[in-house]
Write an enzyme that holds these catalytic residues in place. Structure first.
Site, mmCIF file in Angstrom:
data_model
loop_
_atom_site.group_PDB
_atom_site.id
_atom_site.type_symbol
_atom_site.label_atom_id
_atom_site.label_comp_id
_atom_site.label_asym_id
_atom_site.label_seq_id
_atom_site.Cartn_x
_atom_site.Cartn_y
_atom_site.Cartn_z
ATOM 1 N N ARG A 198 0.806 -1.206 0.000
ATOM 2 C CA ARG A 198 0.000 0.000 0.000
ATOM 3 C C ARG A 198 0.850 1.272 0.000
ATOM 4 O O ARG A 198 1.858 1.359 0.677
ATOM 5 C CB ARG A 198 -0.894 -0.020 1.258
ATOM 6 C CG ARG A 198 -1.944 1.055 1.335
ATOM 7 C CD ARG A 198 -2.689 0.955 2.655
ATOM 8 N NE ARG A 198 -1.850 1.331 3.791
ATOM 9 C CZ ARG A 198 -2.161 1.082 5.055
ATOM 10 N NH1 ARG A 198 -3.258 0.402 5.362
ATOM 11 N NH2 ARG A 198 -1.351 1.478 6.030
ATOM 12 N N ASP A 199 0.423 2.270 -0.752
ATOM 13 C CA ASP A 199 0.973 3.630 -0.722
ATOM 14 C C ASP A 199 2.442 3.722 -1.125
ATOM 15 O O ASP A 199 3.099 4.710 -0.848
ATOM 16 C CB ASP A 199 0.768 4.261 0.661
ATOM 17 C CG ASP A 199 0.990 5.777 0.639
ATOM 18 O OD1 ASP A 199 0.806 6.378 -0.423
ATOM 19 O OD2 ASP A 199 1.360 6.343 1.684
ATOM 20 N N CYS A 200 2.975 2.715 -1.767
ATOM 21 C CA CYS A 200 4.326 2.779 -2.338
ATOM 22 C C CYS A 200 5.389 3.246 -1.343
ATOM 23 O O CYS A 200 6.337 3.937 -1.700
ATOM 24 C CB CYS A 200 4.344 3.691 -3.555
ATOM 25 S SG CYS A 200 3.151 3.251 -4.813
#
EC number: 3.2.1.-
Length: 347
Positions: free
Chosen positions: A131-133
């Site tokens: 998630r969310d790099c």
């Protein structure tokens, strides 16, 4: 990884049912709470604590939200004016972001309370792997198996209650903008499609798959193929502007273009903090705790547009986007920022 098996479309057809911008790009990501929401505590169980939603809203208001508890503290401290301003947040229905470890307690208590008032509880499922790099809201489930177990628990807690779920802010748009590595794309799309199917097994749950915002993916047609592979065709629609600040007019126009490209799919829009639109002149950091913003259109299903199902407060106003501009960790209640949002709002 191979794509997970989906629930039978025949079963799904029998059911009636009822951000921002991206991390690796210059546009950031939503920062919803991933630590669970302590606001849904025993106070939520007391029917006498119910808050009457605004006219035109079928959605449940949490009487024990962080804003409601802050009002009590400020009233005790003699800050009556600030407490009154904060009611602009506390008296509105706001989505809950259940925890990544165990979503059941928050969901179960909320749907019970909402059910007693014949209202719809709004949730965000935000636990996709990778998630969310790796930015402010990095994390998510350890792997695909853990994610599907989490989704099963999430769906099970919803039961037969009226609920609306915004599914995985960032997840599809991060595929489109390249922030999520290509090796994860097929896995992610498969997990999203499976999540749609499992949530839609709940007969009175609406599901909207997140699709970013107009300042992030400039051409909505770029979202069409990954949204389809991610199960949007079996969802109730898609969500826009989660945790972002794009205006109602801009987002509605974008949503109608995407809707047309998806064969008329409906959508919802996050209006929690877009009252003054986006911050000008700071494209790279405009998404993260920007100053001078205001609350937007109150949650309602009275949108005046058939394809636009609802304006919602999906991002929780007053919770930080991350450790920028003096803010606390993502998802943490920040009363000073909440008060600024309320003060700047044209009530």
């Amino acid at each position: 990884m191979s794509r997970p098996t989906r629930t039978s479309l025949a079963v799904l057809s029998a059911l009636t049912a009822l951000a921002l911008a991206a991390g690796c790009s210059s546009k950031g990501a939503p920062a919803g709470s991933d630590t669970g929401d302590p606001s849904v505590d025993d106070a939520t169980e007391r029917a006498g604590d119910a808050v009457r939603p605004a006219a035109g809203s079928p959605f449940w208001v949490d009487p024990a939200s962080p804003a409601a508890r802050q009002i009590e503290r400020w009233e005790d401290e003699g800050r009556a004016r600030d407490a009154a301003l904060l009611r602009r947040i506390a008296d509105r229905p706001i989505a809950l972001w259940p925890a990544g470890d165990d979503p059941v307690p928050v969901i179960a208590k909320a749907v019970r309370a909402a059910g007693r008032e014949h209202r719809t509880a709004v949730f965000v499922a935000y636990n996709i792997p990778h998630r969310d790099c790796g930015r402010h809201s990095a994390g998510g489930a350890e792997d695909s198996g853990a994610y599907l177990r989490w989704i099963d628990a999430f769906a099970g807690a919803l039961g037969g209650s009226d609920a609306l779920v915004v599914l995985e802010p960032d997840a599809v748009a991060h595929i489109v903008d390249g922030c999520t590595p290509g090796a994860y794309h097929a896995e992610r799309e498969g997990l999203l499609a499976e999540a749609v199917d499992r949530l839609k097994e709940r007969p009175r749950t609406k599901v909207y798959l997140d699709a970013g915002n107009p300042a992030w993916i400039a051409d909505p047609r770029d979202l069409v193929a990954p949204l389809r592979r991610s199960g949007v065709g079996r969802a109730d629609g898609f969500a826009l502007n989660v945790s972002n600040f794009q205006t109602d007019a801009t987002t509605k126009a974008y949503g109608l273009r995407l809707s047309a490209a998806l064969g008329g799919k409906h959508f919802v829009v996050d209006t929690s903090r877009n009252g003054n639109g986006p911050l000008d002149g700071e494209r790279g950091t405009a998404w993260c705790n920007p100053p001078g913003r205001a609350l937007g259109t109150a949650p309602t299903t009275d949108t005046g547009e058939p394809a636009l199902d609802a304006y919602l407060w999906i991002k929780r106003p007053g919770e930080s986007d991350g450790q920028c501009r003096g803010g606390p960790a993502a998802g943490t209640w920040w009363p000073d920022y909440a008060l600024d949002l309320a003060r700047n709002t044209k009530a």
